[in-house]
Enzyme design. Structure first.
Site, PDB file in Angstrom:
ATOM      1  N   CYS A   1       6.207  -7.881   4.780  1.00 23.88           N
ATOM      2  CA  CYS A   1       5.448  -8.335   3.596  1.00 23.88           C
ATOM      3  C   CYS A   1       4.856  -9.716   3.845  1.00 23.88           C
ATOM      4  CB  CYS A   1       6.345  -8.383   2.360  1.00 23.88           C
ATOM      5  SG  CYS A   1       7.044  -6.802   1.880  1.00 23.88           S
TER       6      CYS A   1
ATOM      7  N   CYS B   1      11.170  -9.762   2.690  1.00 22.36           N
ATOM      8  CA  CYS B   1      10.616  -8.708   3.548  1.00 22.36           C
ATOM      9  C   CYS B   1       9.696  -9.317   4.612  1.00 22.36           C
ATOM     10  CB  CYS B   1       9.865  -7.713   2.662  1.00 22.36           C
ATOM     11  SG  CYS B   1       8.803  -6.569   3.536  1.00 22.36           S
TER      12      CYS B   1
END
Length: 101
Positions: free
Chosen positions: A34, A31
């Site tokens: 993230c 991600c």
């Protein structure tokens, strides 16, 4: 303090019975957003000894992600006394994350 990798077996002691406010970062290695939030969370963990900081890899801990209703990542959750008091989805600047605490 350092960031704790949270899983099913240590969740109770880390998040529910820590005695301190807890910041949980629900993330995954693939991600991109993230990876933007991760260093900020690490920095907060290093600076703040009055809180507990944990990271939950949603790929490895799908049960915990489901338990918190995590549908998008990164999701940040703040818990106090075993209860969720704040939750945010997406990239947030450090100031906003600190304000959640």
């Amino acid at each position: 303090m350092s960031v704790i990798s949270v899983n099913q077996s240590n969740f109770s002691s880390v998040a529910q019975h820590s005695g301190k406010p807890v910041l949980l970062d629900f993330w995954a290695p693939w991600c991109g957003p993230c990876r933007m939030v991760g260093p900020i969370v690490d920095e907060i963990a290093a600076e703040r000894t009055d809180i507990q900081v944990g990271k939950v890899n949603v790929d490895e801990q799908p049960e915990l992600a489901a338990r918190f209703g995590v549908m998008s990542i990164p999701t940040l959750v703040v818990m106090k006394d075993g209860r969720i008091v704040s939750q945010a989805v997406g990239v947030r600047p450090k100031e906003q994350i600190l304000a959640m605490l």
